[in-house]
Motif scaffolding. Structure first.
Motif, short mmCIF file in Angstrom:
data_model
loop_
_atom_site.label_atom_id
_atom_site.label_comp_id
_atom_site.label_asym_id
_atom_site.label_seq_id
_atom_site.Cartn_x
_atom_site.Cartn_y
_atom_site.Cartn_z
N VAL A 102 -54.32 38.09 -1.44
CA VAL A 102 -53.92 37.04 -2.38
C VAL A 102 -52.54 37.38 -2.96
CG1 VAL A 102 -54.47 35.84 -4.52
CG2 VAL A 102 -56.31 36.48 -2.96
N VAL A 103 -51.61 36.47 -2.75
CA VAL A 103 -50.22 36.69 -3.15
C VAL A 103 -49.93 36.01 -4.49
CG1 VAL A 103 -47.82 36.29 -2.47
CG2 VAL A 103 -49.56 36.82 -0.72
N PHE A 104 -49.24 36.76 -5.35
CA PHE A 104 -48.81 36.22 -6.65
C PHE A 104 -47.29 36.28 -6.73
CE2 PHE A 104 -53.08 37.69 -7.29
CZ PHE A 104 -53.64 36.88 -8.27
N ASP A 105 -46.67 35.29 -7.34
CA ASP A 105 -45.22 35.36 -7.53
C ASP A 105 -44.89 36.05 -8.85
OD1 ASP A 105 -45.38 33.52 -9.60
OD2 ASP A 105 -44.55 31.85 -8.44
N ASP A 106 -43.60 36.05 -9.22
CA ASP A 106 -43.16 36.83 -10.38
C ASP A 106 -43.57 36.23 -11.73
OD1 ASP A 106 -41.51 34.67 -10.20
OD2 ASP A 106 -39.64 35.77 -10.49
N THR A 107 -44.29 35.13 -11.73
CA THR A 107 -44.73 34.59 -13.02
C THR A 107 -46.08 35.20 -13.44
OG1 THR A 107 -45.85 32.72 -11.94
CG2 THR A 107 -43.56 32.37 -12.64
N VAL A 108 -46.65 36.04 -12.59
CA VAL A 108 -47.98 36.60 -12.88
C VAL A 108 -47.92 37.59 -14.05
CG1 VAL A 108 -47.81 38.51 -11.23
CG2 VAL A 108 -50.06 37.63 -11.86
N ASP A 109 -48.94 37.54 -14.89
CA ASP A 109 -49.07 38.48 -16.01
C ASP A 109 -50.17 39.47 -15.63
OD1 ASP A 109 -49.82 39.83 -18.29
OD2 ASP A 109 -49.74 38.07 -19.60
N MET A 110 -49.76 40.70 -15.32
CA MET A 110 -50.73 41.65 -14.78
C MET A 110 -51.74 42.15 -15.82
SD MET A 110 -50.13 41.48 -11.67
CE MET A 110 -51.33 42.69 -11.17
N ALA A 111 -51.37 42.09 -17.08
CA ALA A 111 -52.35 42.47 -18.12
C ALA A 111 -53.49 41.45 -18.12
CB ALA A 111 -51.68 42.53 -19.48
N LYS A 112 -53.12 40.20 -17.92
CA LYS A 112 -54.12 39.14 -17.85
C LYS A 112 -55.02 39.32 -16.62
CE LYS A 112 -54.00 34.50 -17.55
NZ LYS A 112 -53.23 33.35 -17.10
N GLN A 113 -54.41 39.73 -15.51
CA GLN A 113 -55.20 39.94 -14.29
C GLN A 113 -56.17 41.11 -14.46
OE1 GLN A 113 -53.76 36.71 -13.24
NE2 GLN A 113 -55.05 37.62 -11.67
N ALA A 114 -55.70 42.16 -15.14
CA ALA A 114 -56.58 43.31 -15.39
C ALA A 114 -57.75 42.91 -16.29
CB ALA A 114 -55.79 44.45 -16.02
N ARG A 115 -57.44 42.10 -17.29
CA ARG A 115 -58.49 41.62 -18.18
C ARG A 115 -59.49 40.78 -17.38
NH1 ARG A 115 -60.57 37.42 -20.82
NH2 ARG A 115 -61.20 37.69 -23.00
N PHE A 116 -58.95 39.95 -16.47
CA PHE A 116 -59.84 39.09 -15.67
C PHE A 116 -60.80 39.90 -14.81
CE2 PHE A 116 -60.98 36.81 -11.80
CZ PHE A 116 -61.61 35.69 -12.35
N ALA A 117 -60.31 41.03 -14.28
CA ALA A 117 -61.18 41.86 -13.44
C ALA A 117 -62.42 42.29 -14.23
CB ALA A 117 -60.41 43.07 -12.92
N PHE A 118 -62.20 42.71 -15.48
CA PHE A 118 -63.33 43.09 -16.33
C PHE A 118 -64.21 41.87 -16.65
CE2 PHE A 118 -60.80 46.86 -18.07
CZ PHE A 118 -61.66 47.81 -17.56
N GLU A 119 -63.56 40.74 -16.93
CA GLU A 119 -64.29 39.53 -17.30
C GLU A 119 -65.19 39.09 -16.14
OE1 GLU A 119 -61.73 36.16 -18.09
OE2 GLU A 119 -63.45 34.82 -18.33
N PHE A 120 -64.63 39.16 -14.95
CA PHE A 120 -65.40 38.77 -13.75
C PHE A 120 -66.61 39.69 -13.58
CE2 PHE A 120 -66.11 38.99 -9.10
CZ PHE A 120 -66.42 37.67 -8.88
N CYS A 121 -66.38 40.98 -13.78
CA CYS A 121 -67.47 41.95 -13.65
C CYS A 121 -68.54 41.70 -14.71
CB CYS A 121 -66.91 43.37 -13.75
SG CYS A 121 -68.16 44.65 -13.50
N ALA A 122 -68.10 41.35 -15.92
CA ALA A 122 -69.07 41.08 -16.99
C ALA A 122 -69.89 39.84 -16.67
CB ALA A 122 -68.34 40.91 -18.32
N THR A 123 -69.24 38.83 -16.09
CA THR A 123 -69.94 37.59 -15.75
C THR A 123 -70.92 37.80 -14.59
OG1 THR A 123 -67.95 36.38 -16.35
CG2 THR A 123 -69.58 35.15 -15.10
N GLU A 124 -70.50 38.61 -13.62
CA GLU A 124 -71.26 38.70 -12.38
C GLU A 124 -72.12 39.97 -12.24
OE1 GLU A 124 -71.61 36.29 -10.31
OE2 GLU A 124 -70.12 34.94 -11.18
N SER A 125 -72.02 40.89 -13.18
CA SER A 125 -72.84 42.10 -13.10
C SER A 125 -74.32 41.74 -13.07
CB SER A 125 -72.56 42.98 -14.33
OG SER A 125 -73.49 44.04 -14.38
N CYS A 126 -75.10 42.46 -12.26
CA CYS A 126 -76.53 42.18 -12.22
C CYS A 126 -77.22 42.74 -13.46
CB CYS A 126 -77.17 42.73 -10.95
SG CYS A 126 -77.61 44.48 -11.00
#
Lengths: 157, 519
Positions: B417-441
Motif C-alpha cells: 500500500v503506497v502513501f504519498d507525502d501527505t500521510v501523517d505517520m503518527a496517525k497511521q501508528a495510532r490506527f494500527a493500535f485502533e485496528f488491533c483493539a477493534t479486531e482483537s479476539c
C-alpha cells in the motif's frame, strides 16, 4: 416495499431447521436469519440453542463477537465504507466525514428517514481503486460523496 | 458468426460500472445488427484499465479500456467487434507491458476464462494438475509439494509440504481440507481476484490436497466482505459437482471430495487459522493455543489441512509442471512466484505475479508508475495492517521472506500500500493500535489491553503531551505485545507502529514544539 420480513419466531424456526444438518451450523443460520429479517432478533437465541444443543450464552456470545450481526433492525439499505489503510491512502477519512455529515448520521447509525445504515468495514479488496464501498452488496470503486449519493438513488428506486 | 466480447465481472470492474457497460454493448450491437456474445470473465488485474473489454478477433483478443458507459457507442462505431481503432484501444492484452513483464503461473487463466465453466477451465489447461496427481500415490503428491519449496502464501510462510505430510500421516476416519479465504489485509485482493476469476484453480488445488491427505471433505472459509466471490464459488462448485470433478467419484478416480463454501461474519481475526476453525465450528472466533496443531486436531478435532487460497492455487501448476520447474523461480528459501498486490495511492495498481526477489521499488516505480496523486511516495506499507511502513531508503529491499524480515518487515500476503507525502505517520501508528483493539479476539491480555493502551498513549503523543516519555511507553508496550501475545494479531501490531516511529520520527514530535507545562 420493505426489503426484510418482520420478525417471526415460526419463520425463524423453519430457517434454523433448514441448516441444522450442517457441520458448525451457527454462522450459516445467523446469516440466513439476518438476510431474512435484516437483523438477528433476541428471540432467535433460544431457538438456535435448542436446535444445535448449545447454551443460550454460547449463541449470544457468538452473535455479539462478529461485526456483521445486528441486534436491531437496520435501514432499508446498507452502506459499508472501507476504513482500511489502502483507502486511507486515498483520503477516505475526510471523505467519510463528509458522507456522514451529508447523511446526518454516525458510524453504525441509520439516516433519519430510515433509508440507510452506514457501517465501517476494514477492506473490501478494491484496494487499487479506493476509496471503496459496498452498497447493498454492490461494490463502488473510486468513491466520492456524489457517487455514493447516485448509488443510493439507484438502489432506492 | 457471433463475435465474443468479454466484460469482467470482477468486483473492481463491477464497482466501475462493468454491468452497465455489458448491457449497453449488447444493446448497441443489436441496434447495429451485429451478432455478439457477451462473455463475463474475471479480471486480468490491470485495475486502472477496468472495465477492460476484450473482443475475440482472428488475430487474438484485442483489449479496450477503461470503458465507461459513454464510450460504448463510439467504440461500436469505431468497429470494436473487429478490433477497430479507437483512443481506448490497448491492443493485445498479453502485450501490455504491465502484463507482459509478469511471470504468471498461478494467475494465467484469470480474466481469460468464464469462471463458472468447467469446460472453459479445461480448455485452458485446467485439471492437468489433478490428472497428474491421480497417477501418483499420496506420498508422491506430497513430495512434489515439498520439493517445489512452496511456502504458505497467507502470511506465515510455513513450508506447505510439511503441513501436507503431517495431515497425510495422521490417522482418522475423517480428515478435512480447509481453505483460508479470509483475506482481510488491507491492500490485498489476490484471493478475491482468483475466486472471482478462476475459482476452479482453487477447487482443483483443494481436490489435490484432499487426494494427497486422505481428506474427503473441504471447506472454503470466505470473508463476508466478498459477496461476488461467494456467488461465483457457489456457482463453480455446483458446476463442478455436475461435471464430476467434485463429489463421490472425482474424475472417475474413485476418490471422494466434497466441497462447501462458508461465509465469515466480519472478523479480521478469523484469518488466523485456529480462530477460523473455531468460527467454522460455529463459535466465537477466538484463537486456540497451539499445540495441538490443526494438522493433527483441527476442524471438529480432526486432522485438518489449512492453507490460504494462494497456496492451494499454486498446487495445480506444480503438479502439472513438476516441483523443479516451480522451484526454479524465486530466490533463497523463497521459491516460486508471489502474487503481489499493488494498491493505495498508486497510478497503475493491480495484481503482479512475479518470482520472489523483485524489489519494492521495481514494483512501485516500474509497474505502478508512481502515485495516483502525482505527489512523491513517502511511505509504503507491505504485508497488510500488521506489516511495516517502509521509507524510500528501504524500497530496494527484495520481496523475499528472509530479506523482508532482515529489515523488520514482512511479506505477509503480498500486499503493498503506497502513501504519498501527505500521510501523517503518527496517525497511521495510532490506527494500527485502533485496528488491533477493534479486531482483537480478546483471549490474551497483551493484545486485548495493549492495543487500547496503545491508542490512548498515541493520542497523548499526537497531542504533544510528554512525547518522549510516552513514546518510550509505546515502545515498552510493543515489546510486551510482541513477546506476550498468543497469535500474530497482537504479536505483529508493533510492526507498523515501531516502523513508523523508527523511520518517520519527525511525525511524532511535531506537537512537541509546544512547551509542556512544568510539573
Amino acid at each position: 416495499m420493505p426489503r426484510f420480513e418482520p420478525w417471526s419466531a415460526p419463520r425463524a424456526a423453519g430457517i434454523i431447521a433448514e441448516h441444522t444438518h450442517l457441520e458448525g451450523a451457527t454462522l450459516p443460520i445467523l446469516h440466513a436469519l439476518q438476510e431474512t429479517f435484516g437483523y438477528v432478533d433476541a428471540g432467535a437465541v433460544p431457538l438456535i440453542a435448542d436446535a444445535l444443543n448449545l447454551s443460550r450464552a454460547e449463541v449470544h456470545g457468538c452473535i455479539t463477537f462478529y461485526h456483521d450481526f445486528r441486534a436491531h433492525p437496520a435501514g432499508r439499505h446498507t452502506v459499508k465504507l472501507c476504513r482500511a489503510e489502502a483507502c486511507q491512502a486515498m483520503g477516505s477519512d475526510k471523505l467519510h466525514a463528509d458522507i456522514l455529515k451529508r447523511l446526518g448520521t454516525e458510524w453504525h447509525g441509520t439516516t433519519a428517514d430510515g433509508s440507510c445504515t452506514v457501517e465501517p468495514v476494514y477492506c473490501l479488496g478494491l484496494c487499487a481503486n479506493g476509496p471503496a464501498a459496498l452498497v447493498d452488496g454492490e461494490p463502488v470503486a473510486h468513491l466520492t460523496a456524489d457517487a455514493l449519493e447516485a448509488a443510493l438513488t439507484e438502489v432506492r428506486q | 458468426m457471433s463475435v465474443t466480447i468479454t466484460v469482467p465481472r470482477d468486483a473492481v470492474a463491477l464497482g466501475l460500472g462493468a454491468n452497465k457497460v455489458a448491457r449497453a454493448l449488447f444493446a448497441g450491437a443489436e441496434r447495429r445488427g451485429l451478432d455478439v456474445t457477451i462473455k463475463r470473465t474475471g479480471s486480468r488485474g490491470l485495475f486502472w484499465l477496468e472495465p477492460m473489454v476484450e473482443v475475440e478477433t482472428p488475430e487474438g483478443r484485442i483489449a479496450y479500456g477503461p470503458v465507461t458507459l459513454k464510450d460504448v457507442d463510439a467504440l461500436l462505431d469505431a468497429g470494436l467487434t473487429t478490433g477497430g481503432d479507437h483512443p481506448l484501444r490497448l491492443g493485445k492484452p498479453e502485450e501490455i507491458p504491465f502484463l507482459a513483464r509478469q511471470q504468471r503461473l498461478t494467475f494465467h487463466r484469470c480474466g481469460v476464462v468464464d469462471p463458472a465453466s468447467v469446460e472453459d477451465y479445461r480448455a485452458h489447461g485446467g485439471y492437468r494438475g489433478l490428472e497428474a496427481a491421480l497417477k501418483k500415490d499420496a506420498e508422491g503428491i506430497v513430495a512434489e509439494v515439498r520439493e517445489s519449496g512452496l511456502r504458505g502464501r497467507g502470511g506465515a510462510g510455513f513450508p506447505a509440504g510439511i503441513k501436507w505430510n503431517t495431515v497425510m500421516l495422521a490417522k482418522a476416519e475423517q480428515k478435512y481440507v480447509v481453505c483460508n479465504a479470509d483475506e482481510g489485509d488491507s491492500g490485498t485482493f489476490a484471493d478475491r481476484m482468483m475466486m472471482e476469476g478462476d475459482p476452479f484453480n482453487l477447487i482443483e488445488g483443494m481436490t489435490i490436497a484432499g487426494v494427497a491427505t486422505g481428506a474427503t471433505r473441504g471447506y472454503i472459509y470466505l470473508r463476508s466482505e466478498y459477496p461476488q466471490a461467494f456467488e461465483t464459488l457457489k456457482e463453480a462448485i455446483a458446476n463442478g459437482v455436475k461435471a464430476g470433478v467434485l463429489g463421490d467419484n472425482v474424475m472417475g478416480s474413485g476418490k471422494t471430495f466434497h466441497l462447501e463454501v462458508r461465509l465469515g461474519a466480519g472478523a479480521y481475526i478469523c484469518g488466523e487459522e485456529t480462530s477460523l476453525l473455531e468460527s467454522l465450528e460455529g463459535r466465537r472466533g477466538i484463537v486456540r493455543a497451539k499445540p495441538p496443531i490443526p494438522a493433527l486436531k483441527g476442524f471438529l478435532g480432526k486432522p485438518t489441512l489449512v492453507n490460504n487460497v494462494m497456496t492451494f492455487t499454486a498446487v495445480p501448476w506444480i503438479l502439472e509442471h513438476g516441483a523443479k520447474a516451480y522451484a526454479d523461480y524465486g530466490m533463497g528459501r523463497s521459491l516460486g512466484t508471489l502474487p503481489i498486490q499493488l494498491a493505495g495511492n498508486i497510478k497503475h495498481g493491480g495484481l503482479i505475479e512475479m518470482a520472489f526477489g523483485i524489489t519494492l521499488r521495481e514494483v512501485i516505480e516500474d509497474f505502478g508508475g508512481g502515485t495516483r496523486s502525482g505527489r512523491p511516495v513517502r511511505a509504503v506499507q507491505v504485508g497488510g495492517p500488521l506489516g511495516a511502513y517502509f521509507p524510500d531508503e528501504l524500497l530496494d529491499t527484495p520481496l523475499d521472506y528472509e530479506a523482508m524480515a532482515a529489515k523488520k518487515g514482512l511479506v505477509g500476503h503480498g500486499g503493498i500500500v503506497v502513501f504519498d507525502d501527505t500521510v501523517d505517520m503518527a496517525k497511521q501508528a495510532r490506527f494500527a493500535f485502533e485496528f488491533c483493539a477493534t479486531e482483537s479476539c480478546g483471549k490474551c491480555t497483551p493484545c486485548r489491553i495493549g492495543a487500547t493502551r496503545g491508542v490512548e498513549t498515541m493520542d497523548k503523543v499526537i497531542a504533544g503531551i510528554r512525547p518522549d516519555q510516552n513514546l518510550k511507553l509505546v515502545e515498552d508496550l510493543c515489546e510486551v505485545m510482541t513477546d506476550g501475545s498468543l497469535c500474530a494479531m497482537g504479536g505483529l501490531t508493533p510492526m507498523p507502529v515501531m516502523s513508523a516511529i523508527t523511520h518517520f520520527p519527525e511525525d511524532f514530535r511535531r506537537a512537541g514544539d509546544f512547551p509542556v507545562a512544568a510539573e
